[in-house]
Design an enzyme around this catalytic site. Sequence first.
Site, PDB file in Angstrom:
ATOM      1  N   GLY A 196      66.678 -16.642  -5.457  1.00 54.54           N
ATOM      2  CA  GLY A 196      66.007 -17.935  -5.658  1.00 54.54           C
ATOM      3  C   GLY A 196      64.543 -17.676  -5.954  1.00 54.54           C
ATOM      4  N   ARG A 244      66.699 -15.287   7.272  1.00 58.26           N
ATOM      5  CA  ARG A 244      67.018 -15.820   8.590  1.00 58.26           C
ATOM      6  C   ARG A 244      67.707 -14.713   9.380  1.00 58.26           C
ATOM      7  NH1 ARG A 244      63.751 -19.046   7.802  1.00 58.26           N
ATOM      8  NH2 ARG A 244      63.875 -21.323   7.846  1.00 58.26           N
ATOM      9  N   GLU A 292      65.779 -15.987  17.834  1.00 56.89           N
ATOM     10  CA  GLU A 292      64.317 -16.061  17.997  1.00 56.89           C
ATOM     11  C   GLU A 292      63.952 -16.912  19.200  1.00 56.89           C
ATOM     12  OE1 GLU A 292      62.341 -17.171  14.310  1.00 56.89           O
ATOM     13  OE2 GLU A 292      63.516 -15.643  13.291  1.00 56.89           O
ATOM     14  N   HIS A 349      58.164 -13.705  12.602  1.00 56.09           N
ATOM     15  CA  HIS A 349      58.492 -14.783  11.647  1.00 56.09           C
ATOM     16  C   HIS A 349      57.225 -15.378  11.017  1.00 56.09           C
ATOM     17  CE1 HIS A 349      61.791 -17.905  10.587  1.00 56.09           C
ATOM     18  NE2 HIS A 349      60.923 -17.772   9.599  1.00 56.09           N
TER      19      HIS A 349
HETATM   20  C1  GLV Z   1      60.283 -20.023   6.898  1.00 58.58           C
HETATM   21  O1  GLV Z   1      61.047 -19.253   7.396  1.00 58.58           O
HETATM   22  C2  GLV Z   1      60.698 -21.137   6.110  1.00 58.58           C
HETATM   23  O2  GLV Z   1      61.897 -21.368   5.960  1.00 58.58           O
HETATM   24  O3  GLV Z   1      59.819 -21.831   5.585  1.00 58.58           O
END
Ligand code: GLV
Length: 324
Positions: A155, A239, A268, A286
């Site tokens: 993407g 993720r 997490e 993250h």
């Molecule tokens: C971060 O992980 C987001 O999805 O913006």
Amino acid sequence: MAKRVLVTEPIIPSVIEELQKHFTIDVGERGRYNSEEQLKKDISPYHAILPMLSNPITQSVLSEATNLEVVANHAVGYNNIDLEAAKKHGIKVANTPGVLTDSCAEFTLGLMLAVARRFYDAQQYLLDGKFESWEPLGFLGMELKNKTLGIIGMGRIGQGVAKRARAMGMNIIYHNRNRVEKKTEKTLEATYYSSHKKLAEISDFLTLHCPLTEETQQLIDAEILSIMPNHAILINTSRGPVVDESALANALHNNSIGGAALDVFENEPEVHPKLHSAPNCLLTPHMASASYKTREDIGMLSANAIIKVLNGKPISEIPNLIQP
Ligand code: GLV
């Protein structure tokens, strides 16, 4: 009376100020809304919520949300939101595509370099007082040039990584749910593989940029890790549950892969304990989108969806609605 908006955590102040021009805003304390229970308790007076990706916007939360018109996630990923339930309750959902592409792509390249060239181990070595003289055999790493980069999920962010990796002289191969347009493949000089296994087998670096779905859950499991080359480096900024963390920790400890960088984790903020001591493994909290500009843009895009929805603007004016 002004409509009420809940921003679940402190975010960039200009975003809050923008929302305050239109509505009454409450800002939650850090972490307060990471539990379903707290959300269920507090959500009913609000007409809009601007949640973090750590806030579970579940069916049971949404059934308490009697005034809610829109959920505008402060993230591009939206696996924390039950879309079906939102639809059932007639609640619109927005995310933040586009604005964090560059920040996440740059960060991914940074992780690749950091692991391949062992930045973290090297700093630790220096801080431990072990740097006594220049070492011809010290910290011999892997260059990016002429290496094969496998991208799973082509993407916006995957493409941003491909573009930058090409500039470093890497060969790009990718796997995606749907093959991208030929024109894009040509621009990125990227070759499509219909099997992610094949990609794992031949990539020197494997980087994940897919959303978390039923199909991608534990996509990188013990089997995939076992077919990766011994020197290969795995990067995950997508993720956490896309990777079987326990299998990854084993692969690192057994030296069956060369290294890993993880910005996201299965549970997490917990990190699998075996990863703490895994060799050549870089762990970050993250933060791939964490630049001031990007976090402000993310906030503004979410805020804008809230302003438009609560002011009754047509959905054609809200391009970041995932679900109208
Ligand atoms: C971060 O992980 C987001 O999805 O913006």
